[in-house]
Write a protein that holds these residues in place. Sequence first.
Motif, PDB file in Angstrom:
ATOM      1  N   ARG A 101      30.061  43.065  33.923  1.00 22.55           N
ATOM      2  CA  ARG A 101      31.319  42.696  33.249  1.00 22.55           C
ATOM      3  C   ARG A 101      32.460  42.549  34.245  1.00 22.55           C
ATOM      4  O   ARG A 101      33.323  41.692  34.097  1.00 22.55           O
ATOM      5  CB  ARG A 101      31.686  43.742  32.192  1.00 22.55           C
ATOM      6  N   ASP A 102      32.483  43.415  35.263  1.00 25.59           N
ATOM      7  CA  ASP A 102      33.563  43.381  36.257  1.00 25.59           C
ATOM      8  C   ASP A 102      33.374  42.301  37.321  1.00 25.59           C
ATOM      9  O   ASP A 102      34.339  41.899  37.968  1.00 25.59           O
ATOM     10  CB  ASP A 102      33.679  44.733  36.977  1.00 25.59           C
ATOM     11  N   LEU A 103      32.140  41.840  37.516  1.00 24.71           N
ATOM     12  CA  LEU A 103      31.837  40.922  38.607  1.00 24.71           C
ATOM     13  C   LEU A 103      32.582  39.596  38.466  1.00 24.71           C
ATOM     14  O   LEU A 103      32.489  38.920  37.446  1.00 24.71           O
ATOM     15  CB  LEU A 103      30.326  40.658  38.666  1.00 24.71           C
ATOM     16  N   GLU A 104      33.320  39.266  39.513  1.00 22.25           N
ATOM     17  CA  GLU A 104      33.988  37.968  39.624  1.00 22.25           C
ATOM     18  C   GLU A 104      33.396  37.273  40.842  1.00 22.25           C
ATOM     19  O   GLU A 104      33.513  37.765  41.964  1.00 22.25           O
ATOM     20  CB  GLU A 104      35.501  38.151  39.795  1.00 22.25           C
ATOM     21  N   SER A 105      32.750  36.149  40.623  1.00 24.19           N
ATOM     22  CA  SER A 105      32.113  35.415  41.718  1.00 24.19           C
ATOM     23  C   SER A 105      33.147  34.988  42.748  1.00 24.19           C
ATOM     24  O   SER A 105      34.346  34.877  42.445  1.00 24.19           O
ATOM     25  CB  SER A 105      31.384  34.182  41.175  1.00 24.19           C
ATOM     26  N   LEU A 106      32.665  34.740  43.955  1.00 19.56           N
ATOM     27  CA  LEU A 106      33.549  34.224  45.000  1.00 19.56           C
ATOM     28  C   LEU A 106      34.214  32.946  44.520  1.00 19.56           C
ATOM     29  O   LEU A 106      33.574  32.104  43.875  1.00 19.56           O
ATOM     30  CB  LEU A 106      32.751  33.936  46.275  1.00 19.56           C
ATOM     31  N   GLN A 107      35.471  32.806  44.840  1.00 20.61           N
ATOM     32  CA  GLN A 107      36.222  31.622  44.457  1.00 20.61           C
ATOM     33  C   GLN A 107      36.266  30.649  45.622  1.00 20.61           C
ATOM     34  O   GLN A 107      35.989  31.010  46.769  1.00 20.61           O
ATOM     35  CB  GLN A 107      37.612  32.026  43.986  1.00 20.61           C
ATOM     36  N   ASP A 108      36.601  29.412  45.333  1.00 15.93           N
ATOM     37  CA  ASP A 108      36.577  28.350  46.346  1.00 15.93           C
ATOM     38  C   ASP A 108      37.417  28.671  47.579  1.00 15.93           C
ATOM     39  O   ASP A 108      37.087  28.235  48.677  1.00 15.93           O
ATOM     40  CB  ASP A 108      37.033  27.016  45.751  1.00 15.93           C
TER      41      ASP A 108
ATOM     42  N   LEU B  54      33.415  43.827  43.587  1.00 18.78           N
ATOM     43  CA  LEU B  54      33.144  43.078  42.368  1.00 18.78           C
ATOM     44  C   LEU B  54      34.264  42.135  41.947  1.00 18.78           C
ATOM     45  O   LEU B  54      34.003  41.059  41.428  1.00 18.78           O
ATOM     46  CB  LEU B  54      32.850  44.041  41.210  1.00 18.78           C
ATOM     47  N   LYS B  55      35.486  42.561  42.147  1.00 20.21           N
ATOM     48  CA  LYS B  55      36.621  41.768  41.670  1.00 20.21           C
ATOM     49  C   LYS B  55      37.371  41.107  42.822  1.00 20.21           C
ATOM     50  O   LYS B  55      37.399  41.625  43.939  1.00 20.21           O
ATOM     51  CB  LYS B  55      37.605  42.662  40.896  1.00 20.21           C
ATOM     52  N   ARG B  56      37.983  39.995  42.514  1.00 19.58           N
ATOM     53  CA  ARG B  56      38.778  39.276  43.514  1.00 19.58           C
ATOM     54  C   ARG B  56      39.834  40.194  44.119  1.00 19.58           C
ATOM     55  O   ARG B  56      40.041  40.215  45.327  1.00 19.58           O
ATOM     56  CB  ARG B  56      39.424  38.039  42.850  1.00 19.58           C
ATOM     57  N   ARG B  57      40.519  40.976  43.291  1.00 14.94           N
ATOM     58  CA  ARG B  57      41.582  41.841  43.827  1.00 14.94           C
ATOM     59  C   ARG B  57      41.030  42.889  44.785  1.00 14.94           C
ATOM     60  O   ARG B  57      41.715  43.294  45.712  1.00 14.94           O
ATOM     61  CB  ARG B  57      42.439  42.424  42.723  1.00 14.94           C
ATOM     62  N   TYR B  58      39.784  43.320  44.586  1.00 17.93           N
ATOM     63  CA  TYR B  58      39.171  44.259  45.525  1.00 17.93           C
ATOM     64  C   TYR B  58      38.922  43.551  46.857  1.00 17.93           C
ATOM     65  O   TYR B  58      39.163  44.117  47.931  1.00 17.93           O
ATOM     66  CB  TYR B  58      37.841  44.803  45.000  1.00 17.93           C
ATOM     67  N   ARG B  59      38.441  42.332  46.776  1.00 15.69           N
ATOM     68  CA  ARG B  59      38.181  41.576  48.001  1.00 15.69           C
ATOM     69  C   ARG B  59      39.489  41.265  48.728  1.00 15.69           C
ATOM     70  O   ARG B  59      39.534  41.243  49.961  1.00 15.69           O
ATOM     71  CB  ARG B  59      37.384  40.314  47.675  1.00 15.69           C
ATOM     72  N   ASP B  60      40.564  41.036  47.974  1.00 12.72           N
ATOM     73  CA  ASP B  60      41.872  40.817  48.593  1.00 12.72           C
ATOM     74  C   ASP B  60      42.312  42.041  49.385  1.00 12.72           C
ATOM     75  O   ASP B  60      42.854  41.925  50.479  1.00 12.72           O
ATOM     76  CB  ASP B  60      42.922  40.464  47.537  1.00 12.72           C
ATOM     77  N   ILE B  61      42.063  43.236  48.833  1.00 16.97           N
ATOM     78  CA  ILE B  61      42.397  44.472  49.564  1.00 16.97           C
ATOM     79  C   ILE B  61      41.574  44.534  50.848  1.00 16.97           C
ATOM     80  O   ILE B  61      42.110  44.817  51.929  1.00 16.97           O
ATOM     81  CB  ILE B  61      42.151  45.719  48.689  1.00 16.97           C
ATOM     82  N   LEU B  62      40.287  44.274  50.763  1.00 14.75           N
ATOM     83  CA  LEU B  62      39.423  44.318  51.949  1.00 14.75           C
ATOM     84  C   LEU B  62      39.874  43.296  52.987  1.00 14.75           C
ATOM     85  O   LEU B  62      39.896  43.597  54.188  1.00 14.75           O
ATOM     86  CB  LEU B  62      37.965  44.086  51.557  1.00 14.75           C
ATOM     87  N   ARG B  63      40.266  42.107  52.532  1.00 14.70           N
ATOM     88  CA  ARG B  63      40.752  41.071  53.456  1.00 14.70           C
ATOM     89  C   ARG B  63      42.035  41.490  54.155  1.00 14.70           C
ATOM     90  O   ARG B  63      42.372  40.953  55.205  1.00 14.70           O
ATOM     91  CB  ARG B  63      40.984  39.758  52.703  1.00 14.70           C
TER      92      ARG B  63
ATOM     93  N   GLY C 133      27.497  58.504  34.645  1.00 12.12           N
ATOM     94  CA  GLY C 133      27.415  57.306  33.822  1.00 12.12           C
ATOM     95  C   GLY C 133      28.762  56.757  33.395  1.00 12.12           C
ATOM     96  O   GLY C 133      28.838  55.945  32.479  1.00 12.12           O
ATOM     97  N   ILE C 134      29.826  57.166  34.082  1.00  8.68           N
ATOM     98  CA  ILE C 134      31.179  56.704  33.754  1.00  8.68           C
ATOM     99  C   ILE C 134      31.596  55.669  34.804  1.00  8.68           C
ATOM    100  O   ILE C 134      31.637  55.977  35.996  1.00  8.68           O
ATOM    101  CB  ILE C 134      32.183  57.876  33.749  1.00  8.68           C
ATOM    102  N   PRO C 135      31.898  54.451  34.380  1.00  7.26           N
ATOM    103  CA  PRO C 135      32.301  53.417  35.347  1.00  7.26           C
ATOM    104  C   PRO C 135      33.614  53.778  36.033  1.00  7.26           C
ATOM    105  O   PRO C 135      34.514  54.367  35.423  1.00  7.26           O
ATOM    106  CB  PRO C 135      32.478  52.157  34.500  1.00  7.26           C
ATOM    107  N   LEU C 136      33.725  53.418  37.292  1.00  9.45           N
ATOM    108  CA  LEU C 136      34.991  53.584  38.003  1.00  9.45           C
ATOM    109  C   LEU C 136      35.976  52.540  37.517  1.00  9.45           C
ATOM    110  O   LEU C 136      35.601  51.416  37.194  1.00  9.45           O
ATOM    111  CB  LEU C 136      34.786  53.426  39.514  1.00  9.45           C
ATOM    112  N   ASN C 137      37.249  52.912  37.510  1.00  8.92           N
ATOM    113  CA  ASN C 137      38.293  51.944  37.185  1.00  8.92           C
ATOM    114  C   ASN C 137      39.014  51.550  38.472  1.00  8.92           C
ATOM    115  O   ASN C 137      38.702  52.057  39.557  1.00  8.92           O
ATOM    116  CB  ASN C 137      39.249  52.514  36.122  1.00  8.92           C
ATOM    117  N   ASP C 138      39.975  50.663  38.354  1.00 12.81           N
ATOM    118  CA  ASP C 138      40.683  50.172  39.534  1.00 12.81           C
ATOM    119  C   ASP C 138      41.366  51.309  40.290  1.00 12.81           C
ATOM    120  O   ASP C 138      41.371  51.323  41.522  1.00 12.81           O
ATOM    121  CB  ASP C 138      41.719  49.119  39.136  1.00 12.81           C
ATOM    122  N   GLU C 139      41.924  52.250  39.569  1.00  7.57           N
ATOM    123  CA  GLU C 139      42.594  53.386  40.219  1.00  7.57           C
ATOM    124  C   GLU C 139      41.599  54.227  41.006  1.00  7.57           C
ATOM    125  O   GLU C 139      41.891  54.653  42.131  1.00  7.57           O
ATOM    126  CB  GLU C 139      43.298  54.245  39.162  1.00  7.57           C
ATOM    127  N   ASP C 140      40.413  54.466  40.428  1.00  5.99           N
ATOM    128  CA  ASP C 140      39.374  55.234  41.132  1.00  5.99           C
ATOM    129  C   ASP C 140      38.984  54.553  42.443  1.00  5.99           C
ATOM    130  O   ASP C 140      38.721  55.222  43.442  1.00  5.99           O
ATOM    131  CB  ASP C 140      38.099  55.342  40.281  1.00  5.99           C
TER     132      ASP C 140
END
Length: 160
Positions: free
Chosen positions: A126-133, A77-86, A41-48
């Motif tokens: 809370r962490d979810l950032e929708s796709l940006q334009d 969930l976050k734009r920066r995560y999607r940037d890593i995947l891209r 029940g512990i959320p992952l952080n960016d480092e995780d």
Amino acid sequence: MGVSGTGKSEIGSRLAARLGVEFVEGDADHSPANIAKMAAGIPLNDEDRHGWLLLLQARIGKAADEGRGLVLSCSALKRRYRDILRGGDPNLAFVHLAGDRELIAARMLARRGHFMPMTLLDSQFRDLESLQDDERGIRVDIRLPSEAIIEQLMQSFQND
């Protein structure tokens, strides 16, 4: 992409089958420590998430380098995560499976055998950032039947 319980695995596997490409369940690449943390029940952080995202980026990059399609399910969930995947493929497209909290909570309560507890749903929202334009992708309403979602995605990708 999307919060837990939106149907990423089901839609991803069905889309991959329809496209005739490999499907990868991104959760399978989480470290045992990450899975244990979420199960507790512990959320992952960016480092995780960083090492996990780099593994997924490598899978995406390998498929792109080999000229083969790939459908990968993960929260992204976050734009920066999607940037890593891209970073694995700048032409990567995202499908945001979106729905309201009540529907997703009901789905999470109904499923069995998944490590993600219901208690983490609010942290994911809370962490979810929708796709940006400037991000290649589409937002899809999960209230639609699975086959209607797949048809919508097929039409979107044909026109892309």
